[in-house]
Design an enzyme around this catalytic site. Structure first.
Site, PDB file in Angstrom:
ATOM      1  N   ARG A 173       0.825  -1.201   0.000  1.00  0.00           N
ATOM      2  CA  ARG A 173       0.000   0.000   0.000  1.00  0.00           C
ATOM      3  C   ARG A 173       0.861   1.252   0.000  1.00  0.00           C
ATOM      4  O   ARG A 173       1.996   1.242   0.448  1.00  0.00           O
ATOM      5  CB  ARG A 173      -0.931   0.007   1.216  1.00  0.00           C
ATOM      6  CG  ARG A 173      -1.950  -1.112   1.200  1.00  0.00           C
ATOM      7  CD  ARG A 173      -2.825  -1.085   2.437  1.00  0.00           C
ATOM      8  NE  ARG A 173      -2.064  -1.345   3.635  1.00  0.00           N
ATOM      9  CZ  ARG A 173      -1.802  -2.567   4.105  1.00  0.00           C
ATOM     10  NH1 ARG A 173      -2.227  -3.622   3.441  1.00  0.00           N
ATOM     11  NH2 ARG A 173      -1.109  -2.742   5.209  1.00  0.00           N
ATOM     12  N   ASP A 351      -2.525 -11.978   8.061  1.00  0.00           N
ATOM     13  CA  ASP A 351      -2.956 -11.465   9.351  1.00  0.00           C
ATOM     14  C   ASP A 351      -3.996 -12.403   9.948  1.00  0.00           C
ATOM     15  O   ASP A 351      -4.517 -13.290   9.265  1.00  0.00           O
ATOM     16  CB  ASP A 351      -3.550 -10.065   9.194  1.00  0.00           C
ATOM     17  CG  ASP A 351      -2.489  -9.016   8.908  1.00  0.00           C
ATOM     18  OD1 ASP A 351      -1.364  -9.154   9.433  1.00  0.00           O
ATOM     19  OD2 ASP A 351      -2.766  -8.074   8.141  1.00  0.00           O
TER      20      ASP A 351
END
Length: 367
Positions: A173, A351
């Protein structure tokens, strides 16, 4: 009765076990080579301070997946928590991720959002069209100065190699915000379980038709034919006895310290200078701001290459690793009654919410 074997009691294994246990005709055996459930999410009370410790490093639950958020809250009370990370570089404390305050502080400016966008665009490396590695990915977005301050030293310590050797995909990102939002995560759902993560796993594995066997290491010589299906969440190279070679991982070690009062006033502070040997310091009382503790405990975190006796954390996924992994993955795909799940078995960074979502989907496919 259908019998299932689940190897590993982290979120992958525990969620799969919970889902399968809904059918009373299923018998689920969960094994783990450690002496506790919960994998790297395991939490426990520190004996001296009574602070809830994230034994294998900080875990802040965050997701944009409402199904996962609703699911996990069946097993805990999730207290809202915003992770505000700081970074120390060259004797100053900065806010992460890079935001408008970071930019103004670093360059001694008072930019508004539009001015900051124009400025960052002016210092970004426009010669890079398609970033070939981590360093080029960062330089393309934020330029040399911010990259050297907040990414170069930290990344080199974290991964044990030059950032030019790492794939650009690690930095997915845009690492900058043009407002004063210092929430480390962008996901809408964020929190920490009030009673710690271990309580979640106890609730996930509480059904009577789930048997948990700790201190039990899986061996490839086991006869798996008695099981309807096997779910494996350990390292994929270990499952195949490293026949194609070992995959590389980074692991972390922790240096524990105790003190009176408050050590650093924040849950996590990164140390970006390359000459500081540790990557960050986390002070765990700040992960439970609803509790009060006179004493504190904090950990200096060091990153190193994973050796045989170490717990693997982060798959490196370098070019040679991916060539080896492809061989394991191809062989895994030939096994119809075994599913490889989670970070270690699929050799990718995931995650907690990704792991849970995958586990829920895997059960749907294999019921």
């Amino acid at each position: 009765m259908k019998k299932y074997l689940i190897i590993g009691s982290g979120f992958s294994g525990a969620v799969i076990a919970e889902q399968l246990s809904k059918d009373p005709n299923n018998k689920i055996v969960v094994i783990d080579e450690r002496d506790h459930i919960g994998g790297n999410c395991y939490t426990e009370r520190d004996k001296d301070s009574n602070v809830m410790i994230h034994k294998y490093g900080p875990h802040i639950f965050n997701t944009d997946n409402k199904e996962v958020w609703d699911y996990i809250q069946q097993f805990c009370e999730m207290v809202p928590f915003v992770n505000r990370v700081k970074s120390i570089y060259n004797g100053q404390v900065f806010s992460l991720p890079i935001n408008l305050h970071t930019i103004n502080q670093f360059f001694g400016k008072t930019f508004n959002p539009e001015e900051a966008k124009v400025f960052i665009d002016s210092i970004a490396d426009k010669s890079i069209n398609e970033p070939r590695n981590f360093e080029e990915q960062a330089m393309k977005f934020i330029g040399k100065d911010l990259y050297n301050a907040f990414f170069y030293g930290y990344t080199k310590k974290q991964w044990g190699c030059e950032p030019t050797e790492l794939p650009a995909s690690i930095l997915k990102r845009l690492p900058v915000r043009f407002n004063y939002n210092d929430n480390y995560y962008a996901n809408p759902f964020q929190g920490i379980p009030k009673d710690g993560y271990t309580a979640i796993f106890e609730n996930l594995l509480a059904a009577k038709n789930i048997e948990v066997r700790l201190n039990t290491k899986f061996d490839s010589s086991w006869d798996l034919t008695e099981y309807e299906h096997v779910f494996y969440s350990g390292p994929i190279d270990a499952f195949f006895d490293y026949k194609y070679g070992r995959l590389s991982y980074r692991t972390v070690t922790f240096e524990k310290h105790s003190a009176e009062g408050d050590y650093q006033g924040n849950p996590v502070i990164n140390y970006a200078d390359p000459e500081v040997p540790y990557t960050r310091v986390h002070e765990h009382k700040h992960f439970t701001p609803w509790e009060e503790h006179e004493k504190t405990v904090y950990f200096k975190e060091f990153s190193k290459e994973t050796e045989e006796q170490d717990v693997p954390y982060y798959p490196k996924r370098l070019k040679e690793d991916m060539e080896i992994f492809e061989k394991y993955e191809n062989e895994a795909n030939t096994l119809s009654n075994i599913s490889f799940v989670g970070r270690l078995a699929t050799y990718r960074y995931m995650d907690m919410h990704h792991v849970i979502a995958e586990a829920l989907n895997v059960v749907k496919k294999n019921k």
